[in-house]
Design an enzyme around this catalytic site. Structure first.
Site, mmCIF file in Angstrom:
data_model
loop_
_atom_site.group_PDB
_atom_site.id
_atom_site.type_symbol
_atom_site.label_atom_id
_atom_site.label_comp_id
_atom_site.label_asym_id
_atom_site.label_seq_id
_atom_site.Cartn_x
_atom_site.Cartn_y
_atom_site.Cartn_z
ATOM 1 N N ASN A 37 0.809 -1.207 0.000
ATOM 2 C CA ASN A 37 0.000 0.000 0.000
ATOM 3 C C ASN A 37 0.853 1.272 0.000
ATOM 4 O O ASN A 37 1.670 1.484 0.888
ATOM 5 C CB ASN A 37 -0.909 -0.017 1.235
ATOM 6 C CG ASN A 37 -2.071 0.958 1.106
ATOM 7 O OD1 ASN A 37 -2.150 1.736 0.170
ATOM 8 N ND2 ASN A 37 -2.969 0.909 2.065
ATOM 9 N N HIS A 122 -13.873 -5.795 12.480
ATOM 10 C CA HIS A 122 -13.604 -4.449 12.978
ATOM 11 C C HIS A 122 -14.909 -3.739 13.309
ATOM 12 O O HIS A 122 -15.806 -3.639 12.468
ATOM 13 C CB HIS A 122 -12.873 -3.610 11.931
ATOM 14 C CG HIS A 122 -11.507 -4.116 11.601
ATOM 15 N ND1 HIS A 122 -10.714 -3.508 10.650
ATOM 16 C CD2 HIS A 122 -10.782 -5.153 12.074
ATOM 17 C CE1 HIS A 122 -9.564 -4.162 10.557
ATOM 18 N NE2 HIS A 122 -9.595 -5.164 11.418
ATOM 19 N N ARG A 147 -12.413 -6.356 16.920
ATOM 20 C CA ARG A 147 -11.480 -5.277 17.259
ATOM 21 C C ARG A 147 -12.250 -3.972 17.381
ATOM 22 O O ARG A 147 -13.053 -3.640 16.497
ATOM 23 C CB ARG A 147 -10.409 -5.147 16.173
ATOM 24 C CG ARG A 147 -9.259 -4.223 16.558
ATOM 25 C CD ARG A 147 -8.352 -3.951 15.373
ATOM 26 N NE ARG A 147 -8.891 -2.914 14.506
ATOM 27 C CZ ARG A 147 -8.241 -2.384 13.463
ATOM 28 N NH1 ARG A 147 -7.033 -2.824 13.162
ATOM 29 N NH2 ARG A 147 -8.792 -1.451 12.719
ATOM 30 N N TYR A 159 -6.629 6.604 13.809
ATOM 31 C CA TYR A 159 -6.487 5.344 13.092
ATOM 32 C C TYR A 159 -7.716 4.446 13.316
ATOM 33 O O TYR A 159 -8.204 4.321 14.433
ATOM 34 C CB TYR A 159 -5.233 4.587 13.544
ATOM 35 C CG TYR A 159 -5.216 3.168 13.007
ATOM 36 C CD1 TYR A 159 -4.910 2.930 11.683
ATOM 37 C CD2 TYR A 159 -5.547 2.098 13.827
ATOM 38 C CE1 TYR A 159 -4.937 1.650 11.177
ATOM 39 C CE2 TYR A 159 -5.566 0.813 13.336
ATOM 40 C CZ TYR A 159 -5.258 0.586 12.000
ATOM 41 O OH TYR A 159 -5.298 -0.698 11.510
ATOM 42 N N ASP A 212 -6.013 -2.104 18.430
ATOM 43 C CA ASP A 212 -4.776 -1.783 17.713
ATOM 44 C C ASP A 212 -4.293 -0.398 18.133
ATOM 45 O O ASP A 212 -4.944 0.614 17.848
ATOM 46 C CB ASP A 212 -5.020 -1.823 16.209
ATOM 47 C CG ASP A 212 -3.743 -1.704 15.400
ATOM 48 O OD1 ASP A 212 -2.671 -1.515 16.001
ATOM 49 O OD2 ASP A 212 -3.811 -1.823 14.161
ATOM 50 N N HIS A 214 -1.375 0.765 17.119
ATOM 51 C CA HIS A 214 -0.711 1.208 15.890
ATOM 52 C C HIS A 214 0.594 1.949 16.160
ATOM 53 O O HIS A 214 0.916 2.963 15.530
ATOM 54 C CB HIS A 214 -1.649 2.051 15.024
ATOM 55 C CG HIS A 214 -1.641 1.643 13.587
ATOM 56 N ND1 HIS A 214 -1.168 2.437 12.581
ATOM 57 C CD2 HIS A 214 -2.025 0.495 12.988
ATOM 58 C CE1 HIS A 214 -1.263 1.821 11.415
ATOM 59 N NE2 HIS A 214 -1.794 0.634 11.637
ATOM 60 N N GLU A 238 -2.523 -4.783 19.989
ATOM 61 C CA GLU A 238 -1.677 -4.913 18.804
ATOM 62 C C GLU A 238 -0.777 -3.690 18.632
ATOM 63 O O GLU A 238 -1.211 -2.558 18.858
ATOM 64 C CB GLU A 238 -2.558 -5.074 17.564
ATOM 65 C CG GLU A 238 -1.795 -5.207 16.271
ATOM 66 C CD GLU A 238 -2.708 -5.193 15.059
ATOM 67 O OE1 GLU A 238 -2.185 -5.048 13.943
ATOM 68 O OE2 GLU A 238 -3.936 -5.304 15.224
ATOM 69 N N GLU A 264 2.710 -6.961 11.534
ATOM 70 C CA GLU A 264 2.122 -6.768 10.214
ATOM 71 C C GLU A 264 3.089 -6.113 9.234
ATOM 72 O O GLU A 264 2.931 -6.272 8.022
ATOM 73 C CB GLU A 264 0.828 -5.976 10.304
ATOM 74 C CG GLU A 264 0.977 -4.522 10.706
ATOM 75 C CD GLU A 264 -0.379 -3.833 10.820
ATOM 76 O OE1 GLU A 264 -0.536 -2.758 10.220
ATOM 77 O OE2 GLU A 264 -1.254 -4.359 11.517
ATOM 78 N N ARG A 285 1.833 -11.308 13.626
ATOM 79 C CA ARG A 285 0.867 -10.835 12.637
ATOM 80 C C ARG A 285 1.418 -10.749 11.221
ATOM 81 O O ARG A 285 0.820 -10.123 10.340
ATOM 82 C CB ARG A 285 0.370 -9.450 13.071
ATOM 83 C CG ARG A 285 -0.162 -9.403 14.489
ATOM 84 C CD ARG A 285 -1.646 -9.241 14.557
ATOM 85 N NE ARG A 285 -2.068 -8.110 13.774
ATOM 86 C CZ ARG A 285 -2.934 -8.194 12.761
ATOM 87 N NH1 ARG A 285 -3.457 -9.347 12.409
ATOM 88 N NH2 ARG A 285 -3.274 -7.108 12.094
ATOM 89 N N HIS A 314 -1.965 -10.600 9.324
ATOM 90 C CA HIS A 314 -2.565 -9.318 8.970
ATOM 91 C C HIS A 314 -3.631 -9.553 7.898
ATOM 92 O O HIS A 314 -3.433 -10.355 6.986
ATOM 93 C CB HIS A 314 -1.463 -8.402 8.432
ATOM 94 C CG HIS A 314 -1.850 -6.985 8.279
ATOM 95 N ND1 HIS A 314 -1.354 -6.199 7.253
ATOM 96 C CD2 HIS A 314 -2.646 -6.185 9.006
ATOM 97 C CE1 HIS A 314 -1.840 -4.974 7.376
ATOM 98 N NE2 HIS A 314 -2.628 -4.942 8.424
ATOM 99 N N ASP A 318 -5.980 -3.523 2.234
ATOM 100 C CA ASP A 318 -4.985 -3.295 1.185
ATOM 101 C C ASP A 318 -4.227 -4.577 0.830
ATOM 102 O O ASP A 318 -3.191 -4.519 0.175
ATOM 103 C CB ASP A 318 -4.003 -2.186 1.580
ATOM 104 C CG ASP A 318 -3.372 -2.408 2.940
ATOM 105 O OD1 ASP A 318 -3.393 -3.551 3.420
ATOM 106 O OD2 ASP A 318 -2.856 -1.441 3.517
ATOM 107 N N GLU A 341 -7.400 -11.788 11.026
ATOM 108 C CA GLU A 341 -8.125 -10.534 10.808
ATOM 109 C C GLU A 341 -8.947 -10.655 9.524
ATOM 110 O O GLU A 341 -8.467 -11.152 8.505
ATOM 111 C CB GLU A 341 -7.124 -9.381 10.692
ATOM 112 C CG GLU A 341 -7.756 -8.020 10.522
ATOM 113 C CD GLU A 341 -6.722 -6.910 10.448
ATOM 114 O OE1 GLU A 341 -7.098 -5.751 10.686
ATOM 115 O OE2 GLU A 341 -5.539 -7.208 10.181
ATOM 116 N N TRP A 405 2.187 6.863 12.555
ATOM 117 C CA TRP A 405 0.796 6.711 12.178
ATOM 118 C C TRP A 405 0.317 5.299 12.541
ATOM 119 O O TRP A 405 -0.749 5.111 13.065
ATOM 120 C CB TRP A 405 0.597 6.907 10.669
ATOM 121 C CG TRP A 405 -0.864 6.703 10.299
ATOM 122 C CD1 TRP A 405 -1.908 7.539 10.585
ATOM 123 C CD2 TRP A 405 -1.435 5.571 9.645
ATOM 124 N NE1 TRP A 405 -3.101 7.008 10.130
ATOM 125 C CE2 TRP A 405 -2.835 5.786 9.546
ATOM 126 C CE3 TRP A 405 -0.926 4.391 9.122
ATOM 127 C CZ2 TRP A 405 -3.708 4.880 8.934
ATOM 128 C CZ3 TRP A 405 -1.790 3.484 8.526
ATOM 129 C CH2 TRP A 405 -3.168 3.732 8.436
#
Length: 405
Positions: A37, A122, A147, A159, A212, A214, A238, A264, A285, A314, A318, A341, A405
């Protein structure tokens, strides 16, 4: 079974995807997912200019040797572009081998270890009420694990949520640039435990919950978050901290008993080695696509199994359905499977380009037994959706400092 042709396709049926198709002299073909991605064209070019010319005429059945050839033979090892390209080739070769044997790939790996694949979905939202309403809907749909992600009040973007429910393309407009979001650790830490408190009060403790982070926290901040969330019995937190320095997970592990998941963005076992052998994580992941394919993930999973670490690949939007079906085959076989996931059954555009059959029943995902990976790619449909340059967002602190991010 010599390789006759290798083609690379880039299309955008809602998101950008890079697909590779390998055809043998016998006419058997296999497909793989080469999507990275925001850097899709780098992988596409790597495949077209540097890998495809080297594989024409090679025996497609020699999957291990080809993997070693692409990894060791390039001298420049690892990295997301290289490993995503190798992963796509590896997927396609396993697809070919399965079709040649007239078996699903999981049978070639050793057969099923379970009847179905446990998945988590999610539940996102702009408010706690919206997240919990979405959680209730998913429970009614049969999910056993979900999640939870929620917008943080008084911050621009969070996020797991999108401004006005727009997708990344709409946020970037006619001149694609990374959308910018805002972060405040204090606002996040003061808010997110309430989300899980209300989730447990409303739905009890039978539903599995995860979250998550992130990679936005420092190790000691993540440790405090773990302590705050311990009463709500999460399946895992996560990406609590960045993983470049694995010692950060040692600090988190020493301060909380909430299970930890990471990986991931990992591309080889070397990214995870220290975390696994010290048992600082509980779930790995790494994706089949970004981790170099099914071939290396089999070895990573064996190593993880010796250290009580479960696989939880993961499964973001994407990654194309090709990657997802490769992971379904892997998940059905791998002994130390944890959870997969799952972002849903795809849009009309996506399902026009990629054909696959899965269904969810009582929290388990099932697929049809088809030779190979069990997914097809419609080249003509893909032509209707040309590539659109796009980026993932970036994150800044409230004072403007660039953050994770």
């Amino acid at each position: 079974m010599k390789i006759k042709d290798i083609k690379v396709f880039v299309c955008s049926p809602g998101r950008n995807f890079v697909t590779i198709k390998i055809t043998t002299e016998e006419g058997i073909y296999g497909i793989g997912d080469a999507t990275l991605n925001g850097r899709e064209m780098a992988v596409a070019t790597y495949l077209e200019e540097h890998i495809a010319p080297c594989l024409i005429g090679k025996d497609a059945s020699q999957i291990e040797d080809i993997w070693q050839y692409l990894y060791k033979g390039a001298y420049w090892r690892k990295g997301p572009v290289t490993m995503t390209a190798i992963g796509a080739i590896d997927m396609a070769l396993w697809d070919i081998k399965g079709k040649k044997a007239n078996m699903p790939v999981y049978q070639l790996l050793g057969g099923k270890s379970r009847k179905g694949v446990t998945v988590y979905g999610h539940a996102n939202g702009e408010t706690i009420d919206e997240v919990l309403n979405n959680l209730g809907t998913m429970i009614n749909q049969g999910y056993k694990v979900v999640r939870l992600q929620c917008s943080i009040p008084n911050l621009k973007g969070t996020y797991g949520t999108l401004e006005g429910k727009k997708n990344y393309y709409e946020l970037q407009g006619d001149r694609p640039l990374p959308p910018e979001q805002q972060w405040s650790t204090s606002k996040y830490m003061n808010f997110i435990p309430e989300l899980f408190k209300q989730a447990r009060e409303r739905f009890g403790y039978e539903i599995g919950l995860c979250h998550d982070v992130h990679s936005r926290l420092t190790p000691i901040e993540a440790s405090r978050l773990g302590k705050l969330l311990e009463p709500y019995n999460l399946l895992f937190m996560e990406d609590t901290v960045t993983s470049e320095n694995p010692q950060g997970y040692k600090i988190v592990r020493e301060h909380t008993v909430v299970p930890l998941a990471v990986g991931e963005i990992f591309s080889t076992v070397w990214d995870a080695k220290v975390l696994i052998e010290n048992q600082w994580i509980d779930y790995l992941r790494t994706a089949v696509s970004h981790g170099g394919g099914i071939t290396p993930l089999r070895k990573i999973s064996d190593f993880a199994d010796m250290h009580h670490v479960r696989m939880a690949p993961h499964g973001a939007p994407d990654q194309s359905p090709i990657c997802f079906m490769a992971q379904m085959n892997f998940n059905l076989w791998v002994p130390n499977f944890g959870i997969q996931e799952f972002i849903g059954f795809g849009t009309e555009k996506l399902n026009e380009v990629f054909k696959y059959d899965v269904e969810i029943k009582e929290g388990l995902l099932y697929m049809e037994d088809k030779p190979g990976l069990g997914v097809e790619f419609d080249e003509e449909a893909a032509k209707k959706y040309p590539y659109k340059r796009s980026y993932l967002p970036v994150n800044r602190l409230e004072d403007g400092t660039l953050w994770n991010w």
